[in-house]
Design an enzyme around this catalytic site. Sequence first.
Site, PDB file in Angstrom:
ATOM      1  N   ASP A 143       0.839  -1.195   0.000  1.00 16.94           N
ATOM      2  CA  ASP A 143       0.000   0.000   0.000  1.00 16.94           C
ATOM      3  C   ASP A 143       0.877   1.248   0.000  1.00 16.94           C
ATOM      4  O   ASP A 143       1.976   1.223  -0.562  1.00 16.94           O
ATOM      5  CB  ASP A 143      -0.951  -0.029   1.199  1.00 16.94           C
ATOM      6  CG  ASP A 143      -2.287   0.619   0.906  1.00 16.94           C
ATOM      7  OD1 ASP A 143      -2.327   1.851   0.827  1.00 16.94           O
ATOM      8  OD2 ASP A 143      -3.287  -0.106   0.751  1.00 16.94           O
ATOM      9  N   HIS A 204      -3.761   6.163   3.427  1.00 15.94           N
ATOM     10  CA  HIS A 204      -4.444   4.959   2.949  1.00 15.94           C
ATOM     11  C   HIS A 204      -3.835   3.688   3.531  1.00 15.94           C
ATOM     12  O   HIS A 204      -4.545   2.804   4.035  1.00 15.94           O
ATOM     13  CB  HIS A 204      -4.386   4.945   1.422  1.00 15.94           C
ATOM     14  CG  HIS A 204      -5.233   3.907   0.763  1.00 15.94           C
ATOM     15  ND1 HIS A 204      -4.810   2.604   0.599  1.00 15.94           N
ATOM     16  CD2 HIS A 204      -6.469   3.976   0.205  1.00 15.94           C
ATOM     17  CE1 HIS A 204      -5.749   1.919  -0.037  1.00 15.94           C
ATOM     18  NE2 HIS A 204      -6.765   2.724  -0.280  1.00 15.94           N
ATOM     19  N   SER A 538     -11.056  -0.745  -1.095  1.00 21.60           N
ATOM     20  CA  SER A 538      -9.798  -0.737  -0.338  1.00 21.60           C
ATOM     21  C   SER A 538     -10.042  -0.962   1.146  1.00 21.60           C
ATOM     22  O   SER A 538      -9.153  -1.437   1.853  1.00 21.60           O
ATOM     23  CB  SER A 538      -9.080   0.601  -0.519  1.00 21.60           C
ATOM     24  OG  SER A 538      -8.437   0.680  -1.754  1.00 21.60           O
TER      25      SER A 538
END
Length: 752
Positions: A143, A204, A538
């Site tokens: 990620d 994220h 996600s």
Amino acid sequence: MATMIISFFRPYVIFSFIWVMMISGQAYSKDDRKTYIIYMGDHPKGMDPTSLPSLHTSMAQKILGSDFKSEAILHSYKKSFNGFVMKLTKEEAKRMAEMEDVVSVFPNKKNGLHTTRSWDFIGFPQQVKRTNKESEIIVGVLDSGIWPESESFSDKGFGLPPNKWKRSCHNFTCNRKIIGAKSYNIEGSYAKDDIRSARDSNGHGSHVSSTIAGNLVDSASLLGYASGSGRARGGAPSARIAIYKVCWSSNGCDDANVLAAFDDAIHDGVDVISISVGADVAFPFSYFEDAINIGSFHAMKKGILTSNSANNLGPDLSSMTNYSPWLLSVAAATIDRKFLTKVQLANGITFEGVSINTFDLKNKMFPLIYGGDAPNTAGGYNSSISRYCHKDSLNKHLVKGKIVLCESILVPTDIELLSGAVGMIHGAISPKDLPNNYAVPSTFLSLRNFRLVHSYLASMGNNATATIFKSDEVRDSLAPYVASFSSRGPNPITPNILKPDVAAPGVNILAAWSPISPISDVKGDKRLVRYNIISGTSMACPHATAAAAYVKSFHSNWSPAMIKSALMTTAIPLSATLNPEAEFAYGAGLINPIKAANPGLVYDINEVDYVKFLCQEGIETKNLGILTKDHSSCKKVGKTESVYDLNLPSISLYTNVSSFTRIFHRTVMNVGSATSTYKVKVMYPSFLDIQVKPDTLSFECVGQKKSFSVIIEGSMNVNTASASLIWDDGTFQVRTPIVVFNQLPVPPFIFI
């Protein structure tokens, strides 16, 4: 990347309702009084907190007059902040809200006790049965990096990493929770805000990692929203994290970086891989022309399951981008939390929209302007572009200090700070399950309501004004259902393999965040937090990853296919009414981690089975060698109809003939009771006939395998039909979803 969803204090939504009641001339009696909270922010400077109750009493006396009694104040907040609780009518609440030093006045809503809600919502509580093997599970996260100082990643109470782990931390200080950290930028292109290590400048990766394996953290919320009982946690909080940073502001998450990360993660000794990454175009890449497909295949060979987000290109059919049968493909479902934002016009009319607006306009009315009437002609834009409010398309002199009407739904980075406008009202034909958080006060209205606001603007001209209130957090009673943005099947490469595999919570998820990343992802937005609410597949992917890690902690010797089988056969099918694409939206259904740890029967697949499948798909021996890095040859395995015999825990049949008969072969392994007898239950529509032979499976020991055939025949009078096959021994119910369809849509080639 997921679309970011943020929230703040709730109270301001009440003002629009109060205002409408006030202008209607409706009167209220003493009997209409209800309990309200009057919030006044921090302690007044120079005032002794112990004297605050006297201040509260004085304020109450001014509002109630002769009706005031000493017991009117139900409670005073004085230790950490300033406020009080009392009973008021709506009119009294309105007058209280107008008093000096009052931040907000809002009803005392009745809330139930819960932790960060997504795990509890799917029936996976904090006190669930766990094994000490969970601390030996290592999850590799590919990620944008991780923020190691977050409480979610503290190593307090953790022992040494597992002996198998090949510790590797590059330009990063690991601990006993984050036991690996590497970054990859093979092209060497960096943006100004990129951090050249595994540290997360985006947020994220931290969000994903904490959803998987974050510690239990008290007092976690996003500026007061999604606070629940004040705790956040991952699904496998004792597991270790190895972070592989593959995503950068400069060049996204390119395949070269992804494949390098897979290469290292497999070598380092991770047990499960989570990758919430995918192409930005709904193009069905071949199984051997994509880094995620190739990397996950090699992971599978080493006994590592890869969990991958289905992508955010829905609701179009065939909008996924990775369809490999060895991947666990995860769709995004809602939880019972949603956010609503109201717009009020100067004439008192109020419209309810969707967004998470944290800004306070203090009930002030601002002029309205239509984006199409304010093009940045000097910048080369005309009204056909400015109507959508794209970045730089608006004339900053015309929109400054105004609320702009925009005929589209754009992500925050497409709009940024909106050329100095005060706020923004969107309107478009678009579902309402994905509230964005923008760098200015904003909300999305239905197209009908947007047109009403536009008509108001047209009739009032320069006198048209409006305001946007802060968002309200409410319960979504229809949840769970698959989010509109979640990519759908069917599988355009191999239609007879069902995708996605499962669904998991992916909407309005609270988890850790990078405190240097603005919550709207827009430069200039000064709102920085340590926990954030965002949405996307996600967010669904790490839920499934954590569930896989949980299952792995009980069954360390299970293959990736067995773990995937356990998650699919115990999943809860969702409502076809709320999800018209049915299995093409949610696969086998919503994950159920507790049942997945003890599924009764599992379907297993090994590398040889996948090679046979690839040969049937027409892969050349040369390309097969590239994928497998061995001497596999289609000549050796022969060309059969192996797609129908690939031992998946799902059945998908694509047929383009009026009547058909097809046989599928499956084998299950007993992992439940040593001696057991399973009888089959098959449910299907009247125009199909589905037979299972044999219809009874008897086992004498754990590990024993039994095979059966599924014969599907009939004629289709609809485009898609759903069915199911359940093996039931009275203790375990092992469900296999079945879908039959006769139309294969052309994938939507949408560039975003």
